[in-house]
Design a protein around this motif. Structure first.
Motif, PDB file in Angstrom:
ATOM      1  N   GLY A  31       5.736  10.710   1.518  1.00 41.15           N
ATOM      2  CA  GLY A  31       4.502  10.782   1.108  1.00 41.15           C
ATOM      3  C   GLY A  31       3.348  10.069   1.106  1.00 41.15           C
ATOM      4  O   GLY A  31       2.145  10.325   1.353  1.00 41.15           O
ATOM      5  N   ALA A  32       3.705   8.678   0.835  1.00 44.18           N
ATOM      6  CA  ALA A  32       2.795   7.495   1.056  1.00 44.18           C
ATOM      7  C   ALA A  32       2.153   7.652   2.474  1.00 44.18           C
ATOM      8  O   ALA A  32       1.044   7.461   3.084  1.00 44.18           O
ATOM      9  CB  ALA A  32       3.397   6.216   0.825  1.00 44.18           C
ATOM     10  N   LEU A  55      -5.664   1.413  -2.496  1.00 46.85           N
ATOM     11  CA  LEU A  55      -4.507   1.818  -3.153  1.00 46.85           C
ATOM     12  C   LEU A  55      -4.624   2.857  -4.168  1.00 46.85           C
ATOM     13  O   LEU A  55      -3.631   3.551  -4.354  1.00 46.85           O
ATOM     14  CB  LEU A  55      -3.903   0.372  -3.870  1.00 46.85           C
ATOM     15  CG  LEU A  55      -3.460  -0.730  -2.868  1.00 46.85           C
ATOM     16  CD1 LEU A  55      -3.081  -2.057  -3.769  1.00 46.85           C
ATOM     17  CD2 LEU A  55      -2.217  -0.380  -2.101  1.00 46.85           C
ATOM     18  N   VAL A  56      -5.639   2.665  -4.923  1.00 48.81           N
ATOM     19  CA  VAL A  56      -5.783   3.608  -6.158  1.00 48.81           C
ATOM     20  C   VAL A  56      -5.985   5.060  -5.535  1.00 48.81           C
ATOM     21  O   VAL A  56      -5.519   6.155  -6.351  1.00 48.81           O
ATOM     22  CB  VAL A  56      -7.163   3.270  -6.986  1.00 48.81           C
ATOM     23  CG1 VAL A  56      -7.576   4.182  -8.003  1.00 48.81           C
ATOM     24  CG2 VAL A  56      -6.950   1.825  -7.653  1.00 48.81           C
ATOM     25  N   LEU A  57      -6.662   5.263  -4.420  1.00 47.04           N
ATOM     26  CA  LEU A  57      -7.005   6.588  -3.846  1.00 47.04           C
ATOM     27  C   LEU A  57      -5.686   7.079  -3.285  1.00 47.04           C
ATOM     28  O   LEU A  57      -5.058   8.156  -3.781  1.00 47.04           O
ATOM     29  CB  LEU A  57      -7.874   6.501  -2.515  1.00 47.04           C
ATOM     30  CG  LEU A  57      -8.330   7.804  -1.945  1.00 47.04           C
ATOM     31  CD1 LEU A  57      -8.822   8.841  -3.136  1.00 47.04           C
ATOM     32  CD2 LEU A  57      -9.254   7.502  -0.758  1.00 47.04           C
ATOM     33  N   ILE A  58      -4.761   6.244  -2.595  1.00 45.10           N
ATOM     34  CA  ILE A  58      -3.344   6.870  -2.410  1.00 45.10           C
ATOM     35  C   ILE A  58      -2.653   7.063  -3.382  1.00 45.10           C
ATOM     36  O   ILE A  58      -1.848   8.194  -3.400  1.00 45.10           O
ATOM     37  CB  ILE A  58      -2.709   5.874  -1.238  1.00 45.10           C
ATOM     38  CG1 ILE A  58      -3.340   5.350  -0.003  1.00 45.10           C
ATOM     39  CG2 ILE A  58      -1.257   6.110  -1.093  1.00 45.10           C
ATOM     40  CD1 ILE A  58      -2.915   4.345   0.773  1.00 45.10           C
ATOM     41  N   LEU A  64      -3.875   0.331  -8.872  1.00 50.14           N
ATOM     42  CA  LEU A  64      -4.750  -0.291  -9.470  1.00 50.14           C
ATOM     43  C   LEU A  64      -4.336  -1.715  -9.749  1.00 50.14           C
ATOM     44  O   LEU A  64      -5.017  -2.726  -9.582  1.00 50.14           O
ATOM     45  CB  LEU A  64      -5.347   0.274 -10.809  1.00 50.14           C
ATOM     46  CG  LEU A  64      -6.501  -0.530 -11.644  1.00 50.14           C
ATOM     47  CD1 LEU A  64      -7.630  -0.689 -10.815  1.00 50.14           C
ATOM     48  CD2 LEU A  64      -6.891   0.295 -12.707  1.00 50.14           C
ATOM     49  N   GLY A  65      -3.103  -2.006 -10.465  1.00 49.01           N
ATOM     50  CA  GLY A  65      -2.679  -3.097 -10.913  1.00 49.01           C
ATOM     51  C   GLY A  65      -2.253  -4.215  -9.736  1.00 49.01           C
ATOM     52  O   GLY A  65      -2.613  -5.232  -9.652  1.00 49.01           O
ATOM     53  N   MET A  66      -1.732  -3.478  -8.799  1.00 47.58           N
ATOM     54  CA  MET A  66      -1.418  -4.402  -7.494  1.00 47.58           C
ATOM     55  C   MET A  66      -2.749  -4.804  -6.878  1.00 47.58           C
ATOM     56  O   MET A  66      -2.784  -5.876  -6.451  1.00 47.58           O
ATOM     57  CB  MET A  66      -0.554  -3.619  -6.680  1.00 47.58           C
ATOM     58  CG  MET A  66       0.069  -4.135  -5.346  1.00 47.58           C
ATOM     59  SD  MET A  66       1.084  -5.552  -5.940  1.00 47.58           S
ATOM     60  CE  MET A  66       1.289  -6.401  -4.165  1.00 47.58           C
ATOM     61  N   GLY A  67      -3.660  -3.896  -6.787  1.00 49.22           N
ATOM     62  CA  GLY A  67      -4.819  -4.064  -6.171  1.00 49.22           C
ATOM     63  C   GLY A  67      -5.524  -5.269  -6.837  1.00 49.22           C
ATOM     64  O   GLY A  67      -6.349  -6.271  -6.175  1.00 49.22           O
ATOM     65  N   LEU A  68      -5.558  -5.175  -8.306  1.00 50.42           N
ATOM     66  CA  LEU A  68      -6.530  -6.315  -9.085  1.00 50.42           C
ATOM     67  C   LEU A  68      -5.883  -7.610  -8.873  1.00 50.42           C
ATOM     68  O   LEU A  68      -6.306  -8.503  -8.729  1.00 50.42           O
ATOM     69  CB  LEU A  68      -6.538  -5.847 -10.328  1.00 50.42           C
ATOM     70  CG  LEU A  68      -7.288  -4.535 -10.814  1.00 50.42           C
ATOM     71  CD1 LEU A  68      -7.181  -4.349 -12.221  1.00 50.42           C
ATOM     72  CD2 LEU A  68      -8.957  -4.730 -10.334  1.00 50.42           C
ATOM     73  N   ALA A 126       0.865  -1.395   0.140  1.00 57.44           N
ATOM     74  CA  ALA A 126      -0.018  -0.036   0.165  1.00 57.44           C
ATOM     75  C   ALA A 126       0.876   1.245   0.055  1.00 57.44           C
ATOM     76  O   ALA A 126       0.438   2.252  -0.622  1.00 57.44           O
ATOM     77  CB  ALA A 126      -1.033  -0.120   1.271  1.00 57.44           C
ATOM     78  N   LEU A 127       2.174   1.369   0.528  1.00 51.04           N
ATOM     79  CA  LEU A 127       2.816   2.339   0.813  1.00 51.04           C
ATOM     80  C   LEU A 127       3.978   2.266  -0.367  1.00 51.04           C
ATOM     81  O   LEU A 127       4.481   3.323  -0.956  1.00 51.04           O
ATOM     82  CB  LEU A 127       3.529   2.456   2.077  1.00 51.04           C
ATOM     83  CG  LEU A 127       2.598   2.645   3.095  1.00 51.04           C
ATOM     84  CD1 LEU A 127       3.278   2.517   4.510  1.00 51.04           C
ATOM     85  CD2 LEU A 127       1.907   3.907   3.077  1.00 51.04           C
ATOM     86  N   ALA A 128       4.474   1.189  -0.662  1.00 51.38           N
ATOM     87  CA  ALA A 128       5.619   0.970  -1.657  1.00 51.38           C
ATOM     88  C   ALA A 128       5.310   1.167  -3.020  1.00 51.38           C
ATOM     89  O   ALA A 128       6.061   1.756  -3.965  1.00 51.38           O
ATOM     90  CB  ALA A 128       6.176  -0.324  -1.368  1.00 51.38           C
ATOM     91  N   VAL A 129       4.228   0.609  -3.571  1.00 44.46           N
ATOM     92  CA  VAL A 129       3.771   0.732  -5.104  1.00 44.46           C
ATOM     93  C   VAL A 129       2.997   1.612  -5.672  1.00 44.46           C
ATOM     94  O   VAL A 129       2.330   1.739  -6.811  1.00 44.46           O
ATOM     95  CB  VAL A 129       3.260  -0.649  -5.645  1.00 44.46           C
ATOM     96  CG1 VAL A 129       4.026  -1.604  -5.194  1.00 44.46           C
ATOM     97  CG2 VAL A 129       1.606  -0.881  -4.847  1.00 44.46           C
ATOM     98  N   THR A 130       2.416   2.532  -4.569  1.00 41.93           N
ATOM     99  CA  THR A 130       1.300   3.514  -4.917  1.00 41.93           C
ATOM    100  C   THR A 130       2.070   5.105  -5.249  1.00 41.93           C
ATOM    101  O   THR A 130       1.377   5.953  -4.865  1.00 41.93           O
ATOM    102  CB  THR A 130       0.591   3.752  -3.725  1.00 41.93           C
ATOM    103  OG1 THR A 130       1.117   3.943  -2.469  1.00 41.93           O
ATOM    104  CG2 THR A 130      -0.377   2.343  -3.495  1.00 41.93           C
TER     105      THR A 130
END
Length: 228
Positions: A194-195, A145-148, A42-46, A31-35
């Protein structure tokens, strides 16, 4: 059948009330590293959603045949197998996104949310509720994830879903938006601090909204009692 026992409730409650990231505080590493962008989130969440749905379904279907003595190794093995298949599929058909997300796809195996739902829910419930629970948990994780990623991307570069067509495929080109043309961006937004800052504001915002919802329910319940 009460509302809490209806299968659809497992899906809806996971989106907000039992959100993986904002309530259970699980899977915060991706949630913090890829956003850094909404596209990456979106990709990680899906990918995580697909893993949750498939592993919940498989483990629920096999729950009566898995011995309690070996359930953890079996579940980890099943999760690892599903993640490996998804990792290979993304490498084959979404290679650009695969290169961006890199090791974090394979690390879904160690995601506490995936193993936690298998242990606490799928081993105790039928397949359909388990699938709905996995879908709800995954989609709830995805929107966070998408919102962050979206907030960090807008503040960092003034765009939203940049490179969606190259990372997710040409069908996602309509997502690409320039929100602030000519904006130079705030470097802090795309850096690791920032995350943490964005996540902190989201956690605070959810607490405020939940408190207001609770106050409205209490007020509404009190009015109903008076009317009765």
């Amino acid at each position: 059948m009460s509302e809490a026992k209806r299968p659809w409730h497992y899906f809806t409650s996971a989106l907000w009330d039992y959100n993986v990231a904002l309530v259970q505080m699980l899977a915060l590493c991706p949630a913090l590293a890829v956003t850094t962008t909404a596209t990456n989130g979106l990709g990680m969440g899906l990918a995580t959603t697909l893993v949750l749905i498939l592993t919940n379904a498989i483990i629920s279907a096999l729950r009566h045949t898995i011995s309690p003595e070996v359930r953890n190794p079996v579940m980890i093995g099943l999760i690892a197998g599903v993640v490996t298949l998804i990792d290979m599929a993304m490498n084959a058909w979404m290679h650009e996104l695969y290169k961006v997300l890199g090791l974090f796809i394979a690390l879904i195996v160690t995601n506490c949310a995936v193993l936690g739902r298998a242990e606490s829910f799928s081993l105790k419930n039928p397949v359909i509720p388990s699938i709905l629970d996995g879908a709800g948990m995954g989609i709830g994780f995805t929107w966070v994830l998408v919102l962050i990623g979206g907030i960090r991307e807008i503040l960092g570069s003034g765009t939203l879903f940049a490179q969606a067509s190259s990372l997710l495929g040409p069908h996602f080109q309509w997502l690409e938006i320039t929100v602030l043309p000519g904006f130079q961006g705030i470097l802090l937004a795309v850096l690791p601090p920032g995350a943490f800052i964005v996540l902190g504001f989201l956690l605070a915002g959810k607490r405020v909204l939940d408190r207001k919802r609770a106050e409205r329910r209490i007020k509404s319940h009190g009015e109903l009692v008076v009317l009765q």
